[in-house]
Motif scaffolding. Structure first.
Motif, PDB file in Angstrom:
ATOM      1  N   TRP A  36      35.542 -21.872  80.704  1.00 46.77           N
ATOM      2  CA  TRP A  36      35.737 -21.351  79.120  1.00 46.77           C
ATOM      3  C   TRP A  36      36.378 -20.350  78.510  1.00 46.77           C
ATOM      4  O   TRP A  36      36.678 -19.346  79.460  1.00 46.77           O
ATOM      5  N   GLY A  37      37.366 -20.643  77.643  1.00 43.18           N
ATOM      6  CA  GLY A  37      38.151 -19.669  77.048  1.00 43.18           C
ATOM      7  C   GLY A  37      39.459 -19.803  77.406  1.00 43.18           C
ATOM      8  O   GLY A  37      40.416 -19.072  77.109  1.00 43.18           O
ATOM      9  N   GLU A  38      39.752 -20.505  78.528  1.00 41.50           N
ATOM     10  CA  GLU A  38      41.002 -20.513  79.420  1.00 41.50           C
ATOM     11  C   GLU A  38      41.757 -21.820  79.177  1.00 41.50           C
ATOM     12  O   GLU A  38      41.356 -22.899  79.678  1.00 41.50           O
ATOM     13  N   GLY A  39      42.850 -21.744  78.795  1.00 37.55           N
ATOM     14  CA  GLY A  39      43.882 -23.001  78.924  1.00 37.55           C
ATOM     15  C   GLY A  39      43.526 -23.980  77.941  1.00 37.55           C
ATOM     16  O   GLY A  39      43.701 -25.240  78.274  1.00 37.55           O
ATOM     17  N   LEU A  40      42.886 -23.796  76.791  1.00 37.33           N
ATOM     18  CA  LEU A  40      42.090 -24.932  76.053  1.00 37.33           C
ATOM     19  C   LEU A  40      43.259 -25.890  75.444  1.00 37.33           C
ATOM     20  O   LEU A  40      43.089 -27.072  75.399  1.00 37.33           O
ATOM     21  N   GLU A  41      44.105 -25.129  74.672  1.00 43.29           N
ATOM     22  CA  GLU A  41      45.211 -25.960  74.031  1.00 43.29           C
ATOM     23  C   GLU A  41      46.153 -26.745  75.119  1.00 43.29           C
ATOM     24  O   GLU A  41      46.364 -27.895  74.829  1.00 43.29           O
ATOM     25  N   GLN A  42      46.304 -26.095  76.383  1.00 42.87           N
ATOM     26  CA  GLN A  42      47.040 -26.569  77.234  1.00 42.87           C
ATOM     27  C   GLN A  42      46.511 -28.181  77.786  1.00 42.87           C
ATOM     28  O   GLN A  42      46.850 -28.985  78.051  1.00 42.87           O
ATOM     29  N   ASN A  43      45.098 -27.616  78.431  1.00 40.70           N
ATOM     30  CA  ASN A  43      44.387 -28.767  78.858  1.00 40.70           C
ATOM     31  C   ASN A  43      43.665 -29.584  78.112  1.00 40.70           C
ATOM     32  O   ASN A  43      43.504 -30.840  78.233  1.00 40.70           O
ATOM     33  N   PHE A  44      43.220 -29.120  76.877  1.00 40.01           N
ATOM     34  CA  PHE A  44      42.745 -30.417  75.847  1.00 40.01           C
ATOM     35  C   PHE A  44      43.221 -30.005  74.616  1.00 40.01           C
ATOM     36  O   PHE A  44      42.476 -29.533  73.497  1.00 40.01           O
ATOM     37  N   PRO A  45      44.642 -30.295  74.546  1.00 41.67           N
ATOM     38  CA  PRO A  45      45.375 -30.213  73.058  1.00 41.67           C
ATOM     39  C   PRO A  45      44.519 -30.864  72.086  1.00 41.67           C
ATOM     40  O   PRO A  45      44.261 -32.252  72.243  1.00 41.67           O
ATOM     41  N   LYS A  46      44.321 -30.287  70.979  1.00 38.83           N
ATOM     42  CA  LYS A  46      43.628 -31.006  69.697  1.00 38.83           C
ATOM     43  C   LYS A  46      44.425 -32.396  69.210  1.00 38.83           C
ATOM     44  O   LYS A  46      43.696 -33.203  68.775  1.00 38.83           O
ATOM     45  N   SER A  47      45.853 -32.223  69.720  1.00 39.85           N
ATOM     46  CA  SER A  47      46.473 -33.539  69.133  1.00 39.85           C
ATOM     47  C   SER A  47      46.242 -34.651  69.878  1.00 39.85           C
ATOM     48  O   SER A  47      46.467 -35.871  69.563  1.00 39.85           O
ATOM     49  N   THR A  48      45.605 -34.448  70.878  1.00 42.34           N
ATOM     50  CA  THR A  48      45.611 -35.442  71.997  1.00 42.34           C
ATOM     51  C   THR A  48      44.077 -35.957  72.105  1.00 42.34           C
ATOM     52  O   THR A  48      43.818 -37.100  72.302  1.00 42.34           O
ATOM     53  N   PHE A  49      43.154 -34.868  72.480  1.00 39.24           N
ATOM     54  CA  PHE A  49      42.005 -34.946  72.695  1.00 39.24           C
ATOM     55  C   PHE A  49      40.849 -35.146  71.379  1.00 39.24           C
ATOM     56  O   PHE A  49      40.867 -34.101  70.708  1.00 39.24           O
ATOM     57  N   TYR A  50      40.308 -36.275  71.202  1.00 42.52           N
ATOM     58  CA  TYR A  50      39.264 -36.200  70.024  1.00 42.52           C
ATOM     59  C   TYR A  50      37.944 -36.852  70.745  1.00 42.52           C
ATOM     60  O   TYR A  50      37.871 -37.729  71.467  1.00 42.52           O
TER      61      TYR A  50
END
Length: 263
Positions: free
Chosen positions: A171-185
């Motif tokens: 939680w709170g770590e590497g969110l955009e790196q591991n779950f980028p909003k542009s890719t993951f919906y």
């Protein structure tokens, strides 16, 4: 955190006695078929190699495990649990959320929906969501992933339209790196009993917000134990448009729906 509840205390749980420590693949003495029955190892010549090839994370070697039986979505589900870790036990919130998903199948329409579970633990909620047709990503801390993946594979391999994926999520770590909003919906984000007496609540809330986009529905089930649980609920309502969905008085579990607020 609560101690592990007995089989008699949990609706949906069928219960089974403890077993000696399992070597995770050696535990495949029987598997659950589509009709909810089980068959002996001798019939698994084609299945066992698939389990071995797909199991990427090794379960933690706890001193003892139990094999617990549940019944949801018309399926018998076998979950390997250990009281030696919070992340290896099915807690009341997960039981309640599974019951809610089962009772609202048509309304939720999980068929082919993309779903992520936060704090999946031993995986019961993700298994039920998979049986309901969803494309599931089950997440948790690194030490939980082995047992989580073991349970998902044992119950869903060849039994569901989509094989669940397992991913690490701190939680709170590497969110955009591991779950980028542009890719993951995700159509749905699921969470159960992720709020208790720990110091990561702000990180949990930011993780929930990151994983939700316009159209994403967050379903959060929690047993309310401490004043901090209600404080988190107040903060949750500041970030999410919140609807109270259900309450299970016998277990003090409440279920909420949240959709992220947008300016």
């Amino acid at each position: 955190m609560d101690v592990c509840l007995s089989s008699e205390q949990q609706p949906g749980r069928l219960g089974e006695g403890p077993r000696s420590p399992v070597g995770w693949l050696e535990a495949e003495e029987e598997t659950v078929q589509k009709d909810g029955t089980s068959r002996p190892t001798g019939d698994l010549n084609n299945t066992k190699p698939s389990l071995r090839s797909l199991q990427k994370f090794v379960p933690t070697d706890y001193a003892s495990y139990t094999q617990e039986n549940y019944l949801f979505a018309g399926k018998k589900i076998v979950v390997q649990e250990s009281i030696e870790s919070y992340g290896a036990v099915v807690w009341p919130g997960a039981m309640a959320l599974c019951q809610y998903l089962e009772e609202h199948t048509e309304e939720l329409n999980f068929q082919d929906a993309k779903i992520l579970e936060i704090g999946a633990g031993p995986g019961l909620v993700s298994i039920v969501a998979s049986f309901l047709g969803a494309q599931v990503t089950a997440t948790d801390l690194p030490d939980v992933l082995g047992n989580l993946q073991h349970n998902l594979l044992k119950n869903t391999l060849t039994h569901t339209a989509h094989l669940p994926e397992v991913k690490e999520l701190v939680w709170g770590e590497g969110l955009e790196q591991n779950f980028p909003k542009s890719t993951f919906y995700y159509d749905y984000v699921l969470a159960s009993d992720v709020v208790y007496h720990h110091y990561c609540l702000d990180k949990l809330l930011s993780t929930m917000a990151h994983l939700c986009q316009p159209g994403t529905v967050l379903l959060w089930a929690n047993k309310f134990r401490f004043s901090t649980d209600y404080e988190f609920l107040d903060k949750f309502k500041q970030v999410f448009d919140t609807t109270f969905l259900a309450e299970f008085p016998e277990s003090s579990v409440k279920i909420f729906k949240g959709t992220l607020k947008w300016d």
